[in-house]
Write a protein that holds these residues in place. Sequence first.
Motif, mmCIF file in Angstrom:
data_model
loop_
_atom_site.group_PDB
_atom_site.id
_atom_site.type_symbol
_atom_site.label_atom_id
_atom_site.label_comp_id
_atom_site.label_asym_id
_atom_site.label_seq_id
_atom_site.Cartn_x
_atom_site.Cartn_y
_atom_site.Cartn_z
ATOM 1 N N UNK A 60 -7.113 4.452 8.886
ATOM 2 C CA UNK A 60 -8.168 4.037 10.143
ATOM 3 C C UNK A 60 -7.700 2.762 10.384
ATOM 4 N N UNK A 61 -7.591 2.649 11.763
ATOM 5 C CA UNK A 61 -6.946 1.432 12.307
ATOM 6 C C UNK A 61 -7.258 1.209 13.844
ATOM 7 N N UNK A 62 -6.687 0.261 14.305
ATOM 8 C CA UNK A 62 -6.650 -0.370 15.668
ATOM 9 C C UNK A 62 -5.239 -0.766 16.044
ATOM 10 N N UNK A 63 -4.690 -0.423 17.304
ATOM 11 C CA UNK A 63 -3.301 -0.880 17.854
ATOM 12 C C UNK A 63 -3.554 -1.337 19.224
ATOM 13 N N UNK A 64 -3.152 -2.548 19.393
ATOM 14 C CA UNK A 64 -3.060 -3.071 20.862
ATOM 15 C C UNK A 64 -1.509 -3.146 21.226
ATOM 16 N N UNK A 65 -1.177 -2.741 22.444
ATOM 17 C CA UNK A 65 0.088 -2.704 23.072
ATOM 18 C C UNK A 65 0.247 -3.094 24.327
ATOM 19 N N UNK A 66 1.119 -3.971 24.714
ATOM 20 C CA UNK A 66 1.213 -4.450 26.120
ATOM 21 C C UNK A 66 2.707 -4.232 26.394
ATOM 22 N N UNK A 67 2.841 -3.920 27.916
ATOM 23 C CA UNK A 67 4.006 -3.751 28.302
ATOM 24 C C UNK A 67 4.359 -4.500 29.686
ATOM 25 N N UNK A 68 5.174 -5.566 29.858
ATOM 26 C CA UNK A 68 5.540 -6.165 31.154
ATOM 27 C C UNK A 68 6.872 -6.035 31.615
ATOM 28 N N UNK A 69 7.359 -5.778 32.876
ATOM 29 C CA UNK A 69 8.408 -5.302 33.385
ATOM 30 C C UNK A 69 8.647 -6.269 34.371
ATOM 31 N N UNK A 70 10.033 -6.767 34.363
ATOM 32 C CA UNK A 70 10.544 -7.676 35.449
ATOM 33 C C UNK A 70 11.744 -7.044 35.709
ATOM 34 N N UNK A 71 12.131 -7.247 37.120
ATOM 35 C CA UNK A 71 11.499 -7.515 38.261
ATOM 36 C C UNK A 71 10.067 -6.603 38.069
ATOM 37 N N UNK A 72 9.183 -7.190 38.828
ATOM 38 C CA UNK A 72 7.951 -6.438 38.872
ATOM 39 C C UNK A 72 8.272 -5.082 39.672
ATOM 40 N N UNK A 73 9.066 -5.138 40.798
ATOM 41 C CA UNK A 73 9.263 -3.827 41.483
ATOM 42 C C UNK A 73 10.434 -2.893 40.970
ATOM 43 N N UNK A 74 10.717 -3.194 39.714
ATOM 44 C CA UNK A 74 12.046 -2.408 39.407
ATOM 45 C C UNK A 74 11.355 -1.032 38.955
ATOM 46 N N UNK A 75 10.344 -0.473 39.036
ATOM 47 C CA UNK A 75 9.884 0.729 39.022
ATOM 48 C C UNK A 75 9.264 0.869 37.607
ATOM 49 N N UNK A 76 9.033 -0.197 36.642
ATOM 50 C CA UNK A 76 8.568 -0.129 35.270
ATOM 51 C C UNK A 76 7.004 -0.051 35.533
ATOM 52 N N UNK A 77 6.465 0.262 34.364
ATOM 53 C CA UNK A 77 4.844 0.337 34.501
ATOM 54 C C UNK A 77 4.318 -0.688 33.404
#
Length: 178
Positions: free
Chosen positions: A146-163
Amino acid sequence: RRFDRFGFERSSRGYDLVGGTDIDLTGRMSGEAFLGYISREYEDPRFATIDGPIFGGKITWNLTGLTTMIFSADRLINGTTIVDAAGIFDTGFGIEVDHELLRNLIISLDIAFNNEDFQGIDRDDDLLSGGIEGIYMMNRYFDIRVGYLYQTRDTSPADSGGFEYRIHRFFVGVEGKL
């Protein structure tokens, strides 16, 4: 399929030249590490060869008979299906703490950071994740998790098609072992 949906042939050949070691540092602390060089040459002539240094390692520290800390780091090449990118140099660092509350009940906390440097395009992603998990060992063959996971993704440059995204995931599962 030989080609992906964008017409790229992502097959590759290459080599990894690595050396490593395992070491018992203090009786309560042990480690393993490797250092090397990697090269990947792609079938598609639009992709340049990716090569460079790689590394990895892990230190396991048994703080007490019930608590363990694991420090890890690595740098490897991963594949991708992002248009015009041949692959990803993925560099990661992490810390995990496991504590045995009871003989058959373990709580685990972890945090990790990864940098994904896409080769052939101007894109660089930073991933941060952290979580908590409780593991109840019913017997030697089955665990309930049983658990909890937090994940974040930041892409640079912001307009490079990343999410860019944030994930909050709660989970319950049964794990079987042979």
